[in-house]
Design a protein around this motif. Structure first.
Motif, short mmCIF file in Angstrom:
data_model
loop_
_atom_site.label_atom_id
_atom_site.label_comp_id
_atom_site.label_asym_id
_atom_site.label_seq_id
_atom_site.Cartn_x
_atom_site.Cartn_y
_atom_site.Cartn_z
N GLY A 756 52.32 30.21 41.93
CA GLY A 756 53.52 31.01 42.09
C GLY A 756 54.38 31.13 40.84
O GLY A 756 55.51 31.62 40.91
N ASP A 757 53.86 30.69 39.69
CA ASP A 757 54.68 30.73 38.47
C ASP A 757 54.39 31.96 37.60
O ASP A 757 54.83 32.04 36.46
N GLY A 758 53.65 32.93 38.14
CA GLY A 758 53.26 34.08 37.33
C GLY A 758 54.40 35.06 37.07
O GLY A 758 55.45 35.03 37.71
N ASN A 759 54.14 35.95 36.13
CA ASN A 759 55.07 37.03 35.78
C ASN A 759 54.56 38.33 36.40
O ASN A 759 53.44 38.41 36.90
N PRO A 760 55.36 39.39 36.35
CA PRO A 760 54.84 40.69 36.79
C PRO A 760 53.56 41.06 36.02
O PRO A 760 53.47 40.85 34.80
N LEU A 761 52.57 41.59 36.73
CA LEU A 761 51.33 42.01 36.09
C LEU A 761 51.63 43.11 35.07
O LEU A 761 52.16 44.17 35.44
N THR A 762 51.28 42.86 33.81
CA THR A 762 51.63 43.81 32.75
C THR A 762 50.47 43.94 31.76
O THR A 762 50.04 42.94 31.18
N ILE A 763 49.97 45.16 31.60
CA ILE A 763 48.89 45.42 30.65
C ILE A 763 49.34 46.54 29.72
O ILE A 763 49.69 47.64 30.18
N ALA A 764 49.36 46.25 28.41
CA ALA A 764 49.75 47.24 27.39
C ALA A 764 51.09 47.88 27.73
O ALA A 764 51.28 49.09 27.59
N GLY A 765 52.02 47.06 28.18
CA GLY A 765 53.37 47.53 28.45
C GLY A 765 53.57 48.17 29.81
O GLY A 765 54.71 48.47 30.19
N VAL A 766 52.49 48.38 30.56
CA VAL A 766 52.60 49.00 31.90
C VAL A 766 52.66 47.87 32.94
O VAL A 766 51.80 46.99 32.96
N VAL A 767 53.68 47.92 33.81
CA VAL A 767 53.86 46.92 34.85
C VAL A 767 53.24 47.42 36.14
O VAL A 767 53.44 48.58 36.54
N TYR A 768 52.49 46.55 36.80
CA TYR A 768 51.80 46.90 38.04
C TYR A 768 52.32 46.02 39.17
O TYR A 768 52.47 44.80 39.02
N GLU A 769 52.56 46.63 40.31
CA GLU A 769 53.12 45.89 41.44
C GLU A 769 52.07 45.06 42.15
O GLU A 769 52.36 43.96 42.64
N LYS A 770 50.83 45.56 42.23
CA LYS A 770 49.79 44.89 43.02
C LYS A 770 48.61 44.51 42.12
O LYS A 770 48.31 45.18 41.14
N GLY A 771 47.94 43.42 42.53
CA GLY A 771 46.75 43.01 41.81
C GLY A 771 46.57 41.51 41.84
O GLY A 771 47.27 40.77 42.55
N LEU A 772 45.61 41.04 41.05
CA LEU A 772 45.29 39.62 40.95
C LEU A 772 45.47 39.16 39.51
O LEU A 772 45.03 39.84 38.58
N GLY A 773 46.11 38.01 39.34
CA GLY A 773 46.21 37.39 38.03
C GLY A 773 45.25 36.22 37.97
O GLY A 773 45.36 35.26 38.76
N THR A 774 44.28 36.26 37.05
CA THR A 774 43.27 35.21 36.94
C THR A 774 43.21 34.70 35.50
O THR A 774 43.84 35.25 34.60
N HIS A 775 42.45 33.66 35.32
CA HIS A 775 42.20 33.09 33.99
C HIS A 775 40.72 32.75 33.91
O HIS A 775 40.20 32.02 34.76
N ALA A 776 40.05 33.28 32.89
CA ALA A 776 38.61 33.01 32.75
C ALA A 776 38.36 31.51 32.58
O ALA A 776 39.16 30.83 31.94
N PRO A 777 37.24 31.03 33.14
CA PRO A 777 36.32 31.71 34.04
C PRO A 777 36.87 31.72 35.46
O PRO A 777 37.45 30.73 35.91
N ALA A 778 36.71 32.82 36.17
CA ALA A 778 37.29 32.95 37.50
C ALA A 778 36.33 33.71 38.41
O ALA A 778 35.56 34.56 37.97
N ASN A 779 36.42 33.38 39.70
CA ASN A 779 35.67 34.09 40.73
C ASN A 779 36.54 34.19 41.97
O ASN A 779 37.11 33.18 42.40
N VAL A 780 36.62 35.38 42.54
CA VAL A 780 37.31 35.59 43.81
C VAL A 780 36.35 36.34 44.72
O VAL A 780 35.82 37.40 44.35
N THR A 781 36.12 35.80 45.93
CA THR A 781 35.22 36.44 46.89
C THR A 781 36.00 36.81 48.14
O THR A 781 36.77 36.00 48.67
N VAL A 782 35.82 38.08 48.59
CA VAL A 782 36.44 38.54 49.84
C VAL A 782 35.35 39.09 50.76
O VAL A 782 34.30 39.57 50.30
#
Length: 869
Positions: A756-782
């Protein structure tokens, strides 16, 4: 592997001394009160309304009169006080410990309670205790109040030699040799050691927990006075911890149990489940290894060969394979301990979720790290996590922690605490001897000793081998690799014989400035550890701690040559003899002593091992088991050695039921198969996702104390509801997840290791409301259940990274790669659209791009599915 006996409950005897009833307020108030025990005295004076306390030993002043008292928001109870009355009593306690210098304890303390009154009728009780090994005092108020500080101080001669610890809240600084007055202006941590003539005084605190705040000593350059400073600006409490001075010669200080004697008695009635022991630990010698299942199995195999109690799997372990590692280890007589960042358990919800989960895997203990605070709030966290782990029969090692305050008496499942500049900090050998006279006096110390091939290698091999005798720790986590120890078989032979708990501890020789020699007894064997700092020399150890008669003494010393294995020689000696050993620069030696009996050539005892066993279960592999369904399981067990009292049965997960009785056998000969068959039903209350159904065989066998636990699991998959419409992946339950740093974050970046310590998802200055924040190596299965047709997302590195990283994104359906981004570096989000028609399990993976995982904060932004309604 020896089990500790069930420890008796604390027995407390309290006797009022003659004339000890409270004096009437109209009695003429004396100006001085003394409380004494076997030559140790505390004198309290009240001059012009200001209380002060001094300590003498054998008639010699060790601590000059210094202020006592405290301040609350309602009153200043350090001045303007009047005497009201006094009570005296003798407190005798007999209790047992699971760790420490000796199992069985008996303390006798003379107590004086002075009742004082301040302005406006405010009341304060000053409670002073004297023991043969020191003096302590605390304050008690009639009711809880907001305390804003204490007047408490200790006064020493300015010229008194001092060994001080510059304060930080994790107690890992190098200690400084100075004088009481020569120390600089600043704060110093407990315990602090001073020499006053022939006496030593070790200053610390006891019985500090969530009812109060931690403290340290504040000092002004040139002064011999050290004032108690609280970690909090204000703390709500009715009673303070004990301000404690352990006083006497070096033997008295080193052997003292005063901190435990003053602590709250045990809150755990049955301690039969608590098991100290030797622990193999891979993090220091092979830093990436906690994330490597196969490497951890090698540490388990090493522990099993050498009859070590457990393996500690440090930061980096994965919930995907830890249950299997636990099963692998327990079948070999080895337990598993898991590392956690304290913030993983900082809420009641986390403690009630995470801790029962790892206990259900069979984990026997936890290492909790990075608390790094002496505030009341953090101490209340210690209280809460200790209560919950005790309920679950999980033992605890605190790392990045405060010092022991007698907490291991109150909570005997504490196996060790760090609060020392240990092996992971690559300390110089010059800093080792002082720990025996300071930090390790007050409780078990997780130094992680015996670095042979790892670290800076400034201490000799024999010095390293002696450390786990000189340094006491209920769990001793050994710092080096199996390969390092096995390349030094004589060193390993000695380590294999070492206990980690003791019936008796004796100071033998040494001084904080350059060396320490300690002897510790376990049963009928003595273990001797000697370490030096500085030039080569001859170290001597009087053997007066040995009992009457002749003793076989096996000495382990350095051999010529860089990092050569130690050599062992055997001598027959008596308690009248002195052992002399030539040691190299930063050298040392170790020894083991046992009765010299006819024909005895070694004090070693045969190592214990469990039988080799097999447990086959069906069905094997993953089984789909919707809620309400049932299926049949079978198991067949056999072993290469005769066993007794076998019990073979499934262990139903929560919400499941098993039909069929456990299979039991009084005796099972070697090689004979025992089988069972059961029907298992998945209940409506079952958890979704992957659920292990353990099949467990437990048994006893000759040469092994306690029961052996062998387990295999049928892996079932309980399908969650399949997604419908166009859901975001961050809103779906994860069937499985792993992450290279902290947990996977939903709709936030990964940031640091806390959930729960993450920041808003931001790539190249664009902020995104939804998504996943991961750190390599990572795997998420749904789970998709074959109901979805497409997956879309933007892929990129989050702007929060401080240096460029590189990652590769991969999307797989039912194990088949559907998309591979190749290596991506910082830049705009890369779009990905993938056909997932018919896919049952969707896995989103991130790898490190081939250049390590540093700064690889990888975002899946606007990650969304299109599914049937």
């Amino acid at each position: 592997m020896l089990s500790l006996p069930r420890f008796a409950a604390c027995v407390t005897t309290v006797a009022l001394a003659a004339g000890g009833l409270a004096a009437p307020a109209t009695a003429a108030p004396p100006g001085t009160w003394t409380v004494s025990q076997r030559g140790m005295s505390a004198q309290v004076s009240l001059v012009d309304g200001t209380p002060r306390l001094a300590v003498t030993h054998g008639g010699r002043t060790v601590l000059a009169a210094a202020p006592v008292g405290l301040r609350t928001t309602g009153a200043d109870l350090s001045t303007g006080l009047a005497y009201v009355g006094q009570q005296r009593r003798t407190v005798v306690e007999r209790y047992d410990m699971t760790t420490g210098k000796r199992h069985h304890r008996e303390s006798r303390l003379a107590e004086l309670r002075l009742s004082l009154r301040g302005a406006g009728g405010a009341r304060l009780d000053l409670v002073v205790r004297a023991a043969a090994d020191g003096v302590a005092y605390r304050y008690e108020l009639p009711a809880a109040a907001t305390i804003t500080g204490e007047a408490s101080a200790f006064s020493l001669p300015a010229a008194a030699p001092a060994w001080l610890l510059p304060y930080n809240a994790w107690y890992e600084q190098n200690r400084v040799a100075t004088t009481a007055g020569g120390a600089g202006t600043g704060e110093f941590g407990y315990p602090s050691l001073f020499q006053v003539g022939d006496d030593f005084a070790l200053l610390t605190e006891s019985d500090a927990d969530g009812r109060y705040s931690g403290s340290r000593l504040s000092h002004a350059a040139g002064s011999g006075e050290y004032r108690v400073t609280l970690a909090d600006a204000a703390v709500t409490a009715r009673r303070t911890p004990w301000r404690t001075a352990i006083v006497g010669d070096l033997a008295t200080v080193t052997e003292s149990t005063l901190v435990d004697d003053l602590a709250t008695p045990s809150k755990v009635r049955d301690t039969s489940w608590i098991q100290p022991g030797k622990v193999a630990w891979s993090w220091l010698s092979d830093h990436p290894s906690p994330a490597n299942f196969e490497r951890q199995k090698q540490f388990v195999d090493f522990a099993a060969r050498n009859n070590w109690y457990a393996v500690l799997v440090d930061e980096g372990w994965s919930a995907e394979w830890v249950p299997e590692l636990v099963r692998y280890a327990r079948a070999r007589g080895v337990e598993i301990i898991l590392w956690f960042h304290w913030s993983d358990l900082d809420t009641a919800e986390e403690r009630d979720t995470v801790l029962p989960l790892v206990r259900s895997w069979g984990v026997r203990g936890v290492k909790l790290d990075f608390m790094e605070s002496d505030t009341q709030a953090r101490y209340q966290w210690y209280d809460a996590v200790l209560a919950r782990t005790a309920e679950l029969h999980l033992m605890v090692n605190f790392h990045g922690s405060t010092i022991p305050h007698g907490l291991a008496r109150t909570w005997p499942h504490i196996m060790s605490m760090e609060a020392v500049r240990g092996a992971e900090n690559y300390p110089l050998p010059a800093g080792n001897p002082i720990q025996a006279f300071t930090r390790n006096v007050v409780g078990s110390m997780d130094y992680t000793p015996v670095s042979i091939d790892t670290g800076i290698q400034r201490a000799s091999v024999a010095h390293e081998v002696a450390l786990p005798v000189v340094f006491e720790s209920g769990w001793t986590h050994f710092a080096d690799s199996p390969e390092a120890y096995e390349s030094h078989p004589e060193a390993l032979r000695y380590l294999d014989q070492l206990p980690t708990t003791w019936d008796e501890t004796r100071f033998v020789a040494g001084h904080p400035s350059g060396g320490a020699v300690l002897a510790r007894r376990s049963g009928d064997r003595w273990f001797l550890g000697a370490i030096s700092a500085g030039p080569a020399r001859t170290m001597t150890a009087p053997l007066s701690f040995l009992g009457a008669g002749r003793w076989l003494v096996e000495v382990v010393r350095d051999a010529p040559g860089p990092r050569a294995d130690v050599v062992r020689s055997a001598l027959v000696r008596t308690a009248r003899d002195t052992l002399s050993v030539d040691v190299p620069v930063n050298g040392g030696f170790a020894a083991i002593a046992c009765r010299a009996l006819p024909g005895r050539t070694t004090c070693d005892r045969e190592l214990q091992h469990v039988p080799t066993s097999t447990l086959g279960v069906t069905p094997m592999g993953e089984t789909d088991t919707p809620k309400g369904s049932s299926f049949e399981v079978t198991a067949t067990f056999r072993t290469d050695r005769a066993v007794r009292d076998l019990r073979l049965a499934p262990r139903a997960p929560a919400g499941w039921s098993v039909t069929g009785a456990a299979v039991t056998r009084r005796t099972v000969p070697a090689g004979v198969a025992v089988s069972g068959r059961w029907t298992v039903q998945v209940g409506a209350g079952s958890a979704d996702g992957y659920v292990d159904l353990p099949i467990v065989a437990t048994f006893g066998t000759a040469g092994w104390s306690g029961r052996v636990h062998v387990e295999q699991a049928v892996t079932a998959f309980v399908p969650p509801p399949a997604p419908t419409g166009e859901p975001y992946v961050s809103d779906l339950p994860f069937v499985a997840e792993t992450n290279g740093w902290g947990p996977v974050e939903r709709d936030r970046s990964v940031n640091e290791s806390g959930g729960g310590d993450g920041n808003p998802l931001t790539i190249a200055g664009v902020v995104y409301e939804k998504g996943l924040g991961t750190h390599a190596p990572a795997n998420v299965t749904v789970y998709l259940g074959g109901r979805c047709t497409s997956f879309t997302a933007g892929l990129g590195l989050d702007d929060e990274i401080t240096q460029p990283g590189s990652v590769a994104f991969r999307i797989s359906g039912d194990g088949k790669v559907l998309f591979d981004s190749g290596v991506l570096r910082p830049g705009p989000a890369v779009p990905a659209t993938v056909d997932v028609s018919g896919v049952r399990m969707l896995t989103l993976s991130v790898t490190d791009g081939g250049d390590n995982k540093n700064f690889d904060h990888a975002d899946w932004v606007d990650a969304r599915l299109s599914c049937q309604s």
